[in-house]
Design a protein around this motif. Structure first.
Motif, PDB file in Angstrom:
ATOM      1  N   ALA A   1       0.834  -1.200   0.000  1.00 60.97           N
ATOM      2  CA  ALA A   1       0.000   0.000   0.000  1.00 60.97           C
ATOM      3  C   ALA A   1       0.865   1.244   0.000  1.00 60.97           C
ATOM      4  O   ALA A   1       1.972   1.250   0.566  1.00 60.97           O
ATOM      5  CB  ALA A   1      -0.933   0.011   1.212  1.00 60.97           C
ATOM      6  N   SER A   2       0.351   2.287  -0.629  1.00 60.06           N
ATOM      7  CA  SER A   2       1.038   3.577  -0.644  1.00 60.06           C
ATOM      8  C   SER A   2       0.006   4.689  -0.561  1.00 60.06           C
ATOM      9  O   SER A   2      -0.961   4.702  -1.318  1.00 60.06           O
ATOM     10  CB  SER A   2       1.878   3.736  -1.912  1.00 60.06           C
ATOM     11  N   GLN A   3       0.229   5.614   0.373  1.00 56.10           N
ATOM     12  CA  GLN A   3      -0.652   6.774   0.515  1.00 56.10           C
ATOM     13  C   GLN A   3      -0.080   7.948  -0.265  1.00 56.10           C
ATOM     14  O   GLN A   3       1.126   8.196  -0.261  1.00 56.10           O
ATOM     15  CB  GLN A   3      -0.793   7.162   1.982  1.00 56.10           C
ATOM     16  N   SER A   4      -0.955   8.671  -0.944  1.00 52.91           N
ATOM     17  CA  SER A   4      -0.535   9.862  -1.659  1.00 52.91           C
ATOM     18  C   SER A   4      -1.742  10.782  -1.772  1.00 52.91           C
ATOM     19  O   SER A   4      -2.798  10.531  -1.200  1.00 52.91           O
ATOM     20  CB  SER A   4       0.041   9.495  -3.037  1.00 52.91           C
ATOM     21  N   GLY A   5      -1.571  11.845  -2.501  1.00 53.16           N
ATOM     22  CA  GLY A   5      -2.696  12.761  -2.642  1.00 53.16           C
ATOM     23  C   GLY A   5      -2.393  13.876  -3.614  1.00 53.16           C
ATOM     24  O   GLY A   5      -1.228  14.158  -3.925  1.00 53.16           O
ATOM     25  N   PRO A   6      -3.473  14.424  -4.129  1.00 51.16           N
ATOM     26  CA  PRO A   6      -4.855  14.172  -3.757  1.00 51.16           C
ATOM     27  C   PRO A   6      -5.451  12.963  -4.490  1.00 51.16           C
ATOM     28  O   PRO A   6      -4.841  12.437  -5.419  1.00 51.16           O
ATOM     29  CB  PRO A   6      -5.565  15.449  -4.203  1.00 51.16           C
ATOM     30  N   MET A   7      -6.643  12.546  -4.038  1.00 55.34           N
ATOM     31  CA  MET A   7      -7.431  11.635  -4.861  1.00 55.34           C
ATOM     32  C   MET A   7      -7.714  12.351  -6.172  1.00 55.34           C
ATOM     33  O   MET A   7      -7.933  13.567  -6.194  1.00 55.34           O
ATOM     34  CB  MET A   7      -8.748  11.278  -4.169  1.00 55.34           C
ATOM     35  N   LEU A   8      -7.729  11.603  -7.260  1.00 52.48           N
ATOM     36  CA  LEU A   8      -8.083  12.180  -8.558  1.00 52.48           C
ATOM     37  C   LEU A   8      -9.562  11.984  -8.851  1.00 52.48           C
ATOM     38  O   LEU A   8     -10.255  12.928  -9.279  1.00 52.48           O
ATOM     39  CB  LEU A   8      -7.244  11.541  -9.660  1.00 52.48           C
ATOM     40  N   VAL A   9     -10.006  10.744  -8.644  1.00 50.67           N
ATOM     41  CA  VAL A   9     -11.415  10.395  -8.866  1.00 50.67           C
ATOM     42  C   VAL A   9     -11.905   9.662  -7.623  1.00 50.67           C
ATOM     43  O   VAL A   9     -11.223   8.774  -7.104  1.00 50.67           O
ATOM     44  CB  VAL A   9     -11.592   9.501 -10.114  1.00 50.67           C
ATOM     45  N   ILE A  10     -13.098  10.047  -7.144  1.00 46.99           N
ATOM     46  CA  ILE A  10     -13.645   9.501  -5.903  1.00 46.99           C
ATOM     47  C   ILE A  10     -15.068   9.030  -6.197  1.00 46.99           C
ATOM     48  O   ILE A  10     -15.986   9.846  -6.335  1.00 46.99           O
ATOM     49  CB  ILE A  10     -13.675  10.550  -4.783  1.00 46.99           C
TER      50      ILE A  10
ATOM     51  N   ARG B   1     -11.148   8.730 -15.305  1.00 46.93           N
ATOM     52  CA  ARG B   1     -12.589   8.554 -15.241  1.00 46.93           C
ATOM     53  C   ARG B   1     -13.217   8.344 -16.611  1.00 46.93           C
ATOM     54  O   ARG B   1     -13.921   7.364 -16.842  1.00 46.93           O
ATOM     55  CB  ARG B   1     -13.248   9.751 -14.547  1.00 46.93           C
ATOM     56  N   ASP B   2     -12.946   9.266 -17.522  1.00 41.64           N
ATOM     57  CA  ASP B   2     -13.637   9.247 -18.813  1.00 41.64           C
ATOM     58  C   ASP B   2     -12.924   8.396 -19.852  1.00 41.64           C
ATOM     59  O   ASP B   2     -13.577   7.753 -20.678  1.00 41.64           O
ATOM     60  CB  ASP B   2     -13.776  10.677 -19.346  1.00 41.64           C
ATOM     61  N   GLY B   3     -11.594   8.386 -19.815  1.00 39.12           N
ATOM     62  CA  GLY B   3     -10.849   7.648 -20.819  1.00 39.12           C
ATOM     63  C   GLY B   3     -10.628   6.186 -20.486  1.00 39.12           C
ATOM     64  O   GLY B   3     -10.633   5.337 -21.375  1.00 39.12           O
ATOM     65  N   LEU B   4     -10.429   5.893 -19.188  1.00 39.08           N
ATOM     66  CA  LEU B   4     -10.107   4.530 -18.781  1.00 39.08           C
ATOM     67  C   LEU B   4     -11.233   3.853 -18.006  1.00 39.08           C
ATOM     68  O   LEU B   4     -11.147   2.661 -17.698  1.00 39.08           O
ATOM     69  CB  LEU B   4      -8.827   4.525 -17.933  1.00 39.08           C
ATOM     70  N   GLY B   5     -12.273   4.600 -17.650  1.00 36.02           N
ATOM     71  CA  GLY B   5     -13.412   4.021 -16.951  1.00 36.02           C
ATOM     72  C   GLY B   5     -13.111   3.587 -15.532  1.00 36.02           C
ATOM     73  O   GLY B   5     -13.696   2.634 -15.030  1.00 36.02           O
ATOM     74  N   MET B   6     -12.199   4.312 -14.870  1.00 34.37           N
ATOM     75  CA  MET B   6     -11.823   3.982 -13.500  1.00 34.37           C
ATOM     76  C   MET B   6     -12.555   4.912 -12.526  1.00 34.37           C
ATOM     77  O   MET B   6     -12.325   6.128 -12.533  1.00 34.37           O
ATOM     78  CB  MET B   6     -10.305   4.125 -13.313  1.00 34.37           C
ATOM     79  N   PRO B   7     -13.437   4.381 -11.663  1.00 29.16           N
ATOM     80  CA  PRO B   7     -14.211   5.235 -10.764  1.00 29.16           C
ATOM     81  C   PRO B   7     -13.436   5.767  -9.574  1.00 29.16           C
ATOM     82  O   PRO B   7     -13.911   6.660  -8.871  1.00 29.16           O
ATOM     83  CB  PRO B   7     -15.345   4.318 -10.304  1.00 29.16           C
ATOM     84  N   ASP B   8     -12.246   5.204  -9.314  1.00 29.55           N
ATOM     85  CA  ASP B   8     -11.403   5.687  -8.217  1.00 29.55           C
ATOM     86  C   ASP B   8      -9.962   5.764  -8.715  1.00 29.55           C
ATOM     87  O   ASP B   8      -9.458   4.819  -9.336  1.00 29.55           O
ATOM     88  CB  ASP B   8     -11.482   4.760  -7.011  1.00 29.55           C
ATOM     89  N   ALA B   9      -9.318   6.885  -8.447  1.00 26.70           N
ATOM     90  CA  ALA B   9      -7.946   7.070  -8.912  1.00 26.70           C
ATOM     91  C   ALA B   9      -7.202   7.982  -7.952  1.00 26.70           C
ATOM     92  O   ALA B   9      -7.796   8.836  -7.280  1.00 26.70           O
ATOM     93  CB  ALA B   9      -7.915   7.656 -10.320  1.00 26.70           C
ATOM     94  N   LEU B  10      -5.889   7.800  -7.900  1.00 26.92           N
ATOM     95  CA  LEU B  10      -5.030   8.483  -6.941  1.00 26.92           C
ATOM     96  C   LEU B  10      -3.814   9.067  -7.642  1.00 26.92           C
ATOM     97  O   LEU B  10      -3.190   8.410  -8.480  1.00 26.92           O
ATOM     98  CB  LEU B  10      -4.578   7.487  -5.863  1.00 26.92           C
ATOM     99  N   TYR B  11      -3.488  10.290  -7.283  1.00 29.74           N
ATOM    100  CA  TYR B  11      -2.293  10.971  -7.785  1.00 29.74           C
ATOM    101  C   TYR B  11      -1.068  10.460  -7.031  1.00 29.74           C
ATOM    102  O   TYR B  11      -1.075  10.354  -5.807  1.00 29.74           O
ATOM    103  CB  TYR B  11      -2.464  12.465  -7.549  1.00 29.74           C
ATOM    104  N   PHE B  12      -0.008  10.128  -7.756  1.00 30.16           N
ATOM    105  CA  PHE B  12       1.248   9.733  -7.119  1.00 30.16           C
ATOM    106  C   PHE B  12       2.187  10.923  -6.963  1.00 30.16           C
ATOM    107  O   PHE B  12       2.692  11.186  -5.886  1.00 30.16           O
ATOM    108  CB  PHE B  12       1.933   8.624  -7.911  1.00 30.16           C
TER     109      PHE B  12
END
Length: 257
Positions: free
Chosen positions: A156-165, A214-225
């Motif tokens: 696990a790795s914590q980062s921020g901000p969330m991109l898609v929530i 969200r729109d291009g890859l269809g991922m409902p949750d995403a995180l900035y590294f």
């Protein structure tokens, strides 16, 4: 500004965006995951994807007890067990001595605790989150939700901000922002079976980068590294980004040979 909620308009946009993304390229080898270059909304990105139970790991501590720092150092350590990195990128923010800023779990061991308070910089732009590999599945979890109910991540790795929530872009992202950087991050599918690691190949805004997931890859949750220092190791594309030693590295491990 209000968070952007996914609805029928988003679903239509997602279908249209999917049609604009080129087909996956043929892997160089049977065990090679797909990394590909693509355009989304006129911006250039590289995306590497994997499907559960792919062996995604976080790498921080080398055999000498010091941070690995480079993709080559990780590959050298993996070679002793007959494995290698299929792709990798920097996997979270770190201090000047390369210690992780937030939570880091490596091989089931917590090396740094989770941080739930708001703070300066991108990391402290709440909500931030945690990328987690647990039970062969992937997730991106808001940090306070993680702290309230830790899921037992092997990595696990914590980062921020969330991109898609939950299908909505981070509420502080501005469509007309002039803050542009090379950026990288990770997104996961709703069922936790697919993961996508992306890096921009040109300077992009947070809003543009989040829309890729969200729109291009269809991922409902995403995180900035991270941004600016973002780097990718993708042998299948002949790509090996150079730079100063890194902190956490995230990558997919496959058998050598």
């Amino acid at each position: 500004m209000k968070a952007e909620i996914v609805g029928l308009a988003f679903l239509a946009a997602l279908s249209a965006a999917a049609l604009s993304i080129p087909a996956l390229s043929t892997p160089a080898r049977a065990d090679e995951p797909v990394c590909r270059d693509l355009m989304h909304d006129g911006r250039a990105f590289t995306v590497c994807t994997a499907t559960a139970p792919a062996d995604i790991r976080l790498f921080q501590t080398g055999p000498d007890g010091q941070p690995f720092g480079t993709f080559a150092a990780v590959d050298a350590a993996l070679a002793t067990s007959g494995t290698r990195l299929a792709f990798a990128m920097n996997g979270g923010m770190y201090h000047p001595d390369r210690r992780p800023v937030g939570l880091l779990v490596e091989n089931g061991t917590e090396l740094a605790p989770i941080v739930t308070r708001e703070g300066p910089g991108n990391f402290g732009m709440l909500p931030n989150g945690v990328f987690c590999v647990a039970g062969g599945r992937f997730s991106v979890i808001e940090s306070r939700a993680y702290a309230a109910d830790p899921p037992g991540c092997q990595h696990a790795s914590q980062s921020g901000p969330m991109l898609v929530i939950g299908g909505a872009l981070h509420p502080r992202f501005l469509p007309d922002s002039d803050s542009r950087h090379i950026r990288n991050g990770v997104g996961v599918s709703a069922d936790g079976n697919r993961v996508a690691f992306a890096i921009s190949n040109e300077r992009v805004t947070f809003h543009e980068f989040a829309r890729l997931f969200r729109d291009g890859l269809g991922m409902p949750d995403a995180l900035y590294f991270d941004g600016s220092i973002s780097r990718l190791h993708a042998p299948g594309l002949g790509r090996e980004d150079a730079g100063f030693p890194m902190g956490p590295i995230v990558g997919l491990v496959v058998p050598e040979g």
